[in-house]
Write an enzyme that holds these catalytic residues in place. Structure first.
Site, mmCIF file in Angstrom:
data_model
loop_
_atom_site.group_PDB
_atom_site.id
_atom_site.type_symbol
_atom_site.label_atom_id
_atom_site.label_comp_id
_atom_site.label_asym_id
_atom_site.label_seq_id
_atom_site.Cartn_x
_atom_site.Cartn_y
_atom_site.Cartn_z
ATOM 1 N N SER A 89 32.032 45.986 32.507
ATOM 2 C CA SER A 89 31.871 44.464 31.704
ATOM 3 C C SER A 89 31.138 44.423 30.466
ATOM 4 O O SER A 89 30.879 43.571 29.814
ATOM 5 C CB SER A 89 30.966 43.792 32.757
ATOM 6 O OG SER A 89 29.756 44.448 32.933
ATOM 7 N N GLU A 126 21.728 51.878 33.202
ATOM 8 C CA GLU A 126 21.891 52.357 34.515
ATOM 9 C C GLU A 126 20.766 51.886 35.403
ATOM 10 O O GLU A 126 20.376 52.553 36.409
ATOM 11 C CB GLU A 126 22.359 53.742 34.712
ATOM 12 C CG GLU A 126 23.473 54.030 33.964
ATOM 13 C CD GLU A 126 24.912 53.392 34.663
ATOM 14 O OE1 GLU A 126 24.801 53.029 35.705
ATOM 15 O OE2 GLU A 126 25.946 53.747 33.847
ATOM 16 N N CYS A 145 38.158 39.392 40.724
ATOM 17 C CA CYS A 145 37.616 38.084 40.834
ATOM 18 C C CYS A 145 37.223 37.936 42.214
ATOM 19 O O CYS A 145 37.617 38.604 43.376
ATOM 20 C CB CYS A 145 38.337 36.956 40.333
ATOM 21 S SG CYS A 145 39.884 36.799 41.165
ATOM 22 N N CYS A 152 40.573 37.582 44.616
ATOM 23 C CA CYS A 152 41.476 38.846 44.651
ATOM 24 C C CYS A 152 40.815 39.841 45.318
ATOM 25 O O CYS A 152 41.152 40.537 46.169
ATOM 26 C CB CYS A 152 41.898 39.409 43.181
ATOM 27 S SG CYS A 152 42.843 38.388 42.197
#
Ligand SMILES: [Zn+2]
Length: 197
Positions: free
Chosen positions: A27, A96, A184, A187
Site C-alpha cells: 500500500s 514495520e 478488496c 474478492c
C-alpha cells in the site's frame, strides 16, 4: 484516493506529535514514511529510524521499501531500546511497527511528550484481517492517522487485506510478492470460499 496535505509547520517546528501510516502490504506505507522523513531531513531536523530486529529481509542497516527507495535505520530488539537511542532527535521514524511489543504505545507517548515528532508505519491487519500487534492502539493515541491502500489484484478496486497465497498458519511470515496478494473485501471473501471448498 489519498490526498496528502503539505503541512509545512509540522516539518519545521519542533512539536511533539504522533503520526501513524497504516495499511495492507503493497500500500506504500514505507514509501510514505520515507517521504516524510526525507522532507524532515531537508528541513534540517535530526531524524532517526528504528525497525524491529525481526525484519532482516533486505539489510540490517536500512529501512528498505519494496522499490528500493531506502533510508538508514537502526534495528532494535524491543520498543524500550527506542527511548534509549532517541536523545537529541527531532523526528523518530518507526517502520514495520506491527512486529513490536505493546510497550511501543507508551514509548511513542513518551517521545511525543518530550517534543519529538513520531512517525509510525505498520500493517493494520494480519493476513486473516485481524488487527496486528500495537497498531490499533497506536491509531487510537495518534494525532493523525493515514490509511493507505494497495490495489486489489483481482478487480482493481482499493484492497483492504493482504491475502496469503501459500498454506501457512504462522502469523509472522515476512512478505514477498509471491506469498501475498492485496484483495478488496469482496474478492477476499471469494478467495476464502474457494479455499474452503
Ligand atoms: Zn477485488
Amino acid at each position: 484516493m489519498v490526498v496528502f496535505s503539505e503541512d509545512h509547520k509540522q516539518e519545521t517546528c519542533r512539536r511533539g506529535r504522533i503520526e501513524v501510516i497504516c495499511g495492507s502490504m503493497f500500500s506504500g506505507k514505507t514509501e510514505e514514511l520515507i517521504r516524510r522523513l526525507k522532507r524532515a531531513t531537508f528541513a534540517k531536523q535530526k531524524v532517526e529510524i528504528f525497525k524491529p530486529a525481526i525484519d532482516t529481509r533486505y539489510s540490517e542497516q536500512a529501512v528498505v521499501s519494496h522499490d528500493n527507495n531506502s533510508i538508514q535505520s537502526t534495528p532494535v530488539d524491543s520498543s524500550a531500546s527506542i527511548l534509549l537511542f532517541s536523545s537529541e532527535i527531532d523526528v523518530v521514524g518507526i517502520d514495520e511497527a506491527q512486529f513490536f511489543d505493546d510497550g511501543l504505545i507508551n514509548v511513542c507517548n513518551e517521545l511525543a511528550n518530550r517534543g519529538i515528532r513520531v512517525i509510525i508505519a505498520g500493517l493494520d491487519m494480519d493476513f486473516k484481517g485481524i488487527p496486528f500487534g500495537p497498531i490499533p492502539a497506536l491509531c487510537a493515541i495518534a494525532d493523525e492517522v493515514t490509511k493507505v491502500h494497495a490495489i486489489c489484484v483481482k478487480c482493481g478496486n482499493l484492497a483492504y487485506v493482504s491475502h496469503r497465497t501459500v498454506a501457512n498458519e504462522k502469523r509472522v511470515l515476512l512478505g514477498e510478492k509471491q506469498e501475498y496478494e492485496p484483495l478488496c473485501r469482496c474478492c477476499y471473501q471469494q478467495a476464502l470460499q474457494k479455499e474452503h471448498k
